[in-house]
Scaffold this motif. Structure first.
Motif, PDB file in Angstrom:
ATOM      1  N   PRO A 154      -0.466   6.853  -1.401  1.00  0.00           N
ATOM      2  CA  PRO A 154      -1.407   6.766  -1.278  1.00  0.00           C
ATOM      3  C   PRO A 154      -2.942   5.484  -0.739  1.00  0.00           C
ATOM      4  O   PRO A 154      -3.769   5.729  -0.733  1.00  0.00           O
ATOM      5  N   GLU A 155      -1.904   4.019  -1.012  1.00  0.00           N
ATOM      6  CA  GLU A 155      -2.346   3.149  -0.178  1.00  0.00           C
ATOM      7  C   GLU A 155      -1.524   2.054   0.594  1.00  0.00           C
ATOM      8  O   GLU A 155      -0.437   2.598   0.155  1.00  0.00           O
ATOM      9  N   THR A 156      -1.519   1.942   1.330  1.00  0.00           N
ATOM     10  CA  THR A 156      -1.038   0.746   2.531  1.00  0.00           C
ATOM     11  C   THR A 156      -0.886  -0.442   1.352  1.00  0.00           C
ATOM     12  O   THR A 156       0.643  -1.280   1.138  1.00  0.00           O
ATOM     13  N   ARG A 182     -13.531  11.587   4.465  1.00  0.00           N
ATOM     14  CA  ARG A 182     -12.626  11.903   3.544  1.00  0.00           C
ATOM     15  C   ARG A 182     -11.827  13.256   4.066  1.00  0.00           C
ATOM     16  O   ARG A 182     -11.694  13.674   4.476  1.00  0.00           O
ATOM     17  N   SER A 183     -10.460  12.703   4.601  1.00  0.00           N
ATOM     18  CA  SER A 183      -8.819  13.318   4.742  1.00  0.00           C
ATOM     19  C   SER A 183      -7.839  13.139   3.841  1.00  0.00           C
ATOM     20  O   SER A 183      -8.115  12.759   3.002  1.00  0.00           O
ATOM     21  N   ARG A 184      -6.454  14.068   5.061  1.00  0.00           N
ATOM     22  CA  ARG A 184      -5.394  13.527   3.175  1.00  0.00           C
ATOM     23  C   ARG A 184      -4.931  12.683   3.753  1.00  0.00           C
ATOM     24  O   ARG A 184      -3.904  12.544   3.479  1.00  0.00           O
ATOM     25  N   PHE A 230      -2.241   8.604   2.341  1.00  0.00           N
ATOM     26  CA  PHE A 230      -2.229   9.987   2.434  1.00  0.00           C
ATOM     27  C   PHE A 230      -2.738  10.629   0.506  1.00  0.00           C
ATOM     28  O   PHE A 230      -1.809   9.824  -0.643  1.00  0.00           O
ATOM     29  N   ARG A 231      -3.805  11.105   0.785  1.00  0.00           N
ATOM     30  CA  ARG A 231      -4.183  11.788  -0.564  1.00  0.00           C
ATOM     31  C   ARG A 231      -4.435  13.293  -0.563  1.00  0.00           C
ATOM     32  O   ARG A 231      -4.729  13.915   0.168  1.00  0.00           O
ATOM     33  N   ASN A 232      -3.723  13.732  -1.577  1.00  0.00           N
ATOM     34  CA  ASN A 232      -4.538  14.858  -1.887  1.00  0.00           C
ATOM     35  C   ASN A 232      -5.777  14.920  -2.449  1.00  0.00           C
ATOM     36  O   ASN A 232      -5.578  16.044  -3.216  1.00  0.00           O
ATOM     37  N   GLU A 233      -6.505  14.506  -1.795  1.00  0.00           N
ATOM     38  CA  GLU A 233      -7.899  15.497  -2.510  1.00  0.00           C
ATOM     39  C   GLU A 233      -8.537  16.873  -2.558  1.00  0.00           C
ATOM     40  O   GLU A 233      -7.816  17.375  -1.239  1.00  0.00           O
ATOM     41  N   ILE A 234      -9.234  16.869  -3.309  1.00  0.00           N
ATOM     42  CA  ILE A 234      -9.735  17.893  -3.950  1.00  0.00           C
ATOM     43  C   ILE A 234     -10.451  18.465  -2.860  1.00  0.00           C
ATOM     44  O   ILE A 234     -10.735  19.186  -2.014  1.00  0.00           O
ATOM     45  N   ALA A 269     -22.269   5.704   2.469  1.00  0.00           N
ATOM     46  CA  ALA A 269     -20.871   6.132   1.430  1.00  0.00           C
ATOM     47  C   ALA A 269     -19.989   4.703   2.016  1.00  0.00           C
ATOM     48  O   ALA A 269     -20.298   3.490   2.768  1.00  0.00           O
ATOM     49  N   GLU A 270     -19.301   5.134   1.165  1.00  0.00           N
ATOM     50  CA  GLU A 270     -18.013   3.781   1.488  1.00  0.00           C
ATOM     51  C   GLU A 270     -17.532   3.636   2.326  1.00  0.00           C
ATOM     52  O   GLU A 270     -16.798   4.417   3.281  1.00  0.00           O
ATOM     53  N   LEU A 271     -17.799   2.962   2.981  1.00  0.00           N
ATOM     54  CA  LEU A 271     -16.535   2.522   4.176  1.00  0.00           C
ATOM     55  C   LEU A 271     -15.118   1.549   4.479  1.00  0.00           C
ATOM     56  O   LEU A 271     -14.745   1.444   4.954  1.00  0.00           O
ATOM     57  N   GLU A 272     -15.347   0.525   3.359  1.00  0.00           N
ATOM     58  CA  GLU A 272     -14.644  -0.741   2.815  1.00  0.00           C
ATOM     59  C   GLU A 272     -14.705  -0.906   1.525  1.00  0.00           C
ATOM     60  O   GLU A 272     -16.054  -1.486   1.132  1.00  0.00           O
ATOM     61  N   GLU A 276      -5.956   5.982   8.098  1.00  0.00           N
ATOM     62  CA  GLU A 276      -4.873   5.167   8.183  1.00  0.00           C
ATOM     63  C   GLU A 276      -6.140   4.367   7.456  1.00  0.00           C
ATOM     64  O   GLU A 276      -7.026   4.227   7.071  1.00  0.00           O
ATOM     65  N   GLN A 277      -5.144   3.243   6.237  1.00  0.00           N
ATOM     66  CA  GLN A 277      -6.071   2.016   6.172  1.00  0.00           C
ATOM     67  C   GLN A 277      -5.988   1.004   6.764  1.00  0.00           C
ATOM     68  O   GLN A 277      -4.823   0.499   7.547  1.00  0.00           O
ATOM     69  N   MET A 278      -7.084  -0.242   6.346  1.00  0.00           N
ATOM     70  CA  MET A 278      -6.324  -2.084   7.001  1.00  0.00           C
ATOM     71  C   MET A 278      -6.842  -2.595   5.865  1.00  0.00           C
ATOM     72  O   MET A 278      -7.516  -2.482   5.922  1.00  0.00           O
ATOM     73  N   GLU A 279      -5.306  -3.096   5.131  1.00  0.00           N
ATOM     74  CA  GLU A 279      -6.058  -3.760   4.150  1.00  0.00           C
ATOM     75  C   GLU A 279      -4.940  -5.142   3.862  1.00  0.00           C
ATOM     76  O   GLU A 279      -4.289  -5.382   4.697  1.00  0.00           O
ATOM     77  N   ILE A 280      -5.295  -6.042   3.031  1.00  0.00           N
ATOM     78  CA  ILE A 280      -5.598  -7.704   3.362  1.00  0.00           C
ATOM     79  C   ILE A 280      -5.769  -7.568   1.982  1.00  0.00           C
ATOM     80  O   ILE A 280      -6.417  -7.355   0.330  1.00  0.00           O
ATOM     81  N   ILE A 324      -7.514 -11.052  -4.117  1.00  0.00           N
ATOM     82  CA  ILE A 324      -8.589 -10.353  -3.141  1.00  0.00           C
ATOM     83  C   ILE A 324      -8.219  -9.325  -2.453  1.00  0.00           C
ATOM     84  O   ILE A 324      -7.531  -9.999  -1.395  1.00  0.00           O
ATOM     85  N   GLU A 325      -8.488  -8.071  -2.324  1.00  0.00           N
ATOM     86  CA  GLU A 325      -7.840  -7.023  -1.844  1.00  0.00           C
ATOM     87  C   GLU A 325      -9.452  -6.803  -0.663  1.00  0.00           C
ATOM     88  O   GLU A 325     -10.709  -5.607  -1.104  1.00  0.00           O
ATOM     89  N   PRO A 326      -9.986  -6.956   0.418  1.00  0.00           N
ATOM     90  CA  PRO A 326     -11.264  -6.196   1.549  1.00  0.00           C
ATOM     91  C   PRO A 326      -9.487  -5.065   1.837  1.00  0.00           C
ATOM     92  O   PRO A 326      -9.180  -5.579   2.570  1.00  0.00           O
ATOM     93  N   SER A 327      -9.823  -3.477   1.950  1.00  0.00           N
ATOM     94  CA  SER A 327      -9.725  -2.460   2.321  1.00  0.00           C
ATOM     95  C   SER A 327     -10.086  -0.980   2.394  1.00  0.00           C
ATOM     96  O   SER A 327     -11.108  -1.377   2.259  1.00  0.00           O
ATOM     97  N   ALA A 328     -10.230  -1.443   3.629  1.00  0.00           N
ATOM     98  CA  ALA A 328     -11.080  -0.733   5.388  1.00  0.00           C
ATOM     99  C   ALA A 328     -10.611   0.088   5.608  1.00  0.00           C
ATOM    100  O   ALA A 328      -9.154   0.516   5.671  1.00  0.00           O
ATOM    101  N   GLY A 329     -10.852   1.401   5.793  1.00  0.00           N
ATOM    102  CA  GLY A 329     -10.419   2.919   6.315  1.00  0.00           C
ATOM    103  C   GLY A 329     -10.988   2.407   7.814  1.00  0.00           C
ATOM    104  O   GLY A 329     -11.834   2.412   8.267  1.00  0.00           O
ATOM    105  N   VAL A 330     -10.138   2.503   8.384  1.00  0.00           N
ATOM    106  CA  VAL A 330      -9.657   3.016  10.500  1.00  0.00           C
ATOM    107  C   VAL A 330     -10.624   4.213  10.771  1.00  0.00           C
ATOM    108  O   VAL A 330     -11.542   4.120  11.555  1.00  0.00           O
TER     109      VAL A 330
END
Ligand code: GAP
Length: 447
Positions: A144-146, A188-190, A176-180, A260-263, A193-197, A300-306
């Motif tokens: 559900p996260e990289t 917001r999809s199921r 992948f997340r089985n979002e309700i 809404a949240e971008l990162e 892709e993430q770009m994580e540091i 420290i984690e900057p976690s962005a959605g592609v």
């Protein structure tokens, strides 16, 4: 003033021009999954490349990684996802639609008004099984996260790169997340892709690195064209904080449906390394050579959605201008992100012109994604390129056969300059990297 574009306009442009299609469309689609078309895949690749360049290539305190999606199931127990990665779910007793109870404003079904069941927790991880026998012991999860792939490779990276604190590990990959509740296009999809540091620091220096990364990440979006006033940072309240986080800020974008949240930027403390050391039985300590002490770094984690970045860059670039009788739709995409950098447009299909145009086309393709378009009027062809954000069109006309010059037309100003064909590549290279066009800045960071 912050600005907003309507989501329908973005969805329609994406479909019409081949940026993004619903997944499995000929079978009626698959809810909340999306396919990137010929232009979308270029935009997405350019965003990922821009991120990688800024956080890995241009830094000496960062390395990259690409870990597997399926991982040892114990990882998800250690990380807290088995126990805690769930949303409260209610079901309508009449129409059986399911909702996140924390999203609801009333106690009835938003669709039919029916009575709702009691709320229960629903784990968002997708389960599958490994090997031919489907049994409990073979259960694995789609990540559900990289991030976890990075934590469990901390020692491998340390041992093979000789990096010392502070340093970071970056990764881009599917999650992948089985979002309700999904929706708002690709927001917001199921499958996404993430770009994580994951940036490892000495405890005690975490606050300063947290502030550094928050600023750095905000600036990255601005440098690539997002208007400052359409971005904000927002601190999580105590109630919102994830189980692993000591502190967290969201970088929000003013999407068509609102802020809404971008990162997310989180201070994860030593939570992850402690947990993985405990569950794996392996030491994830770091020897501090100055003090000769073994420590557990903070993260420290900057976690962005592609996909959210794709949406934000598209929304921010979208523009409509009155041009004589018509509306000119254009994407002011930063040249680095534009899917097509140059379009080659012969004024007519006459053989002699085509030969010159095709030679130029073949030459420029060695450097960039280039389109060749000889259909319909030149005005229409310019419009088609404006709408997909192509920064430059090169027009070959009859004069070109005589003076060996062509016209470069710029997207935002529509200004034109005439240049020798033999210097075209050099001039385009300079203009694409920010040199003035016709004494106008081709592209400026909007404040
Ligand atoms: N490792 C931390 C983490 O995963 P998160 O806030 O849950 O944190 C990080 O996710 C980013 O991933 C979000 O800011 C968002 O851009 C993106 N993201 C999360 N869930 C998503 C979804 N269902 N669809 C698209 N993007 C999503």
């Amino acid at each position: 003033m912050p600005t907003k574009v309507e989501m329908e306009k973005i969805v329609s442009l994406c479909r019409r021009r081949g940026f993004i299609f619903p997944s499995s469309e000929i079978y009626g689609g698959l809810s909340s999954c999306w396919d990137y078309g010929p232009l979308g895949v270029e935009l997405k690749r350019n965003i990922k490349q821009g991120w990688w360049r800024a956080v890995v290539q241009e830094r000496d305190d960062m390395v990259g990684l690409d870990t597997s999606i399926l991982m040892h199931p114990q990882i998800w127990t250690a990380s807290g996802h088995i126990e805690g990665f769930s949303d409260p779910l209610v079901e309508c007793k009449s129409c059986h639609l399911r909702w996140r109870s924390d999203d609801l404003e009333s106690n009835n079904c938003p669709s039919c008004g029916g009575e709702l069941t009691e709320s229960r927790l629903f784990n968002l991880m997708f389960k599958t099984s490994m090997g031919p026998i489907e049994e409990e012991a073979s259960t694995v999860y789609l990540r559900p996260e990289t991030a976890q792939g990075i934590f469990v490779n901390f020692q491998n990276v340390l041992n093979t790169t000789r990096k010392r604190l502070p340093f970071g590990i970056a990764q881009i990959g599917k999650a992948f997340r089985n979002e309700i509740t999904t929706g708002n296009f690709i927001f917001r999809s199921r499958e996404f892709e993430q770009m994580e540091i994951e940036f490892f620091v000495k405890p005690g220096t975490d606050k300063e690195w947290f502030d550094y990364w928050l600023k750095e990440r905000l600036n990255w979006y601005v440098k690539l064209g997002i208007k400052k006033e359409n971005l904000r940072s927002r601190q999580h309240t105590k109630r919102e904080l994830a189980h692993y986080a000591r502190e967290c800020y969201d970088i929000d974008y003013l999407f068509p449906m609102g802020w809404a949240e971008l990162e997310g930027i989180a201070n994860r403390g030593d939570f992850d390394l402690v947990q993985h050391a405990k569950y794996s039985g392996k030491s994830l300590n770091y020897l501090d050579e100055e003090t000769k002490e073994h420590i557990i770094p903070y993260i420290i984690e900057p976690s962005a959605g592609v996909d959210r970045s794709v949406l934000a860059f598209l929304c921010d670039a979208y523009d409509e201008e009155q041009d004589k009788e018509e509306i000119r739709v254009l994407l002011h995409l930063h040249p680095t992100l534009a899917p097509i950098k140059v379009a080659v447009l012969p004024l007519s299909r006459r053989e002699k012109l085509v030969a010159v145009a095709k030679t130029i086309y073949a030459d420029l393709r060695q450097c960039w994604m280039v389109q060749y378009d000889d259909a319909q009027s030149i005005g229409r062809r310019y419009r088609r390129q404006d709408e997909i954000g192509t920064p430059f069109c090169v027009t070959i006309d009859f004069q070109s056969l005589e003076d060996e010059q062509v016209t470069i037309r710029e997207r935002d100003t529509m200004n034109q300059i005439r240049v020798p064909i033999k210097e075209l590549k050099t001039i385009l290279t300079a203009k694409l990297s920010g040199e003035l066009f016709d004494n106008q800045p081709l592209w400026t960071t909007k404040s």
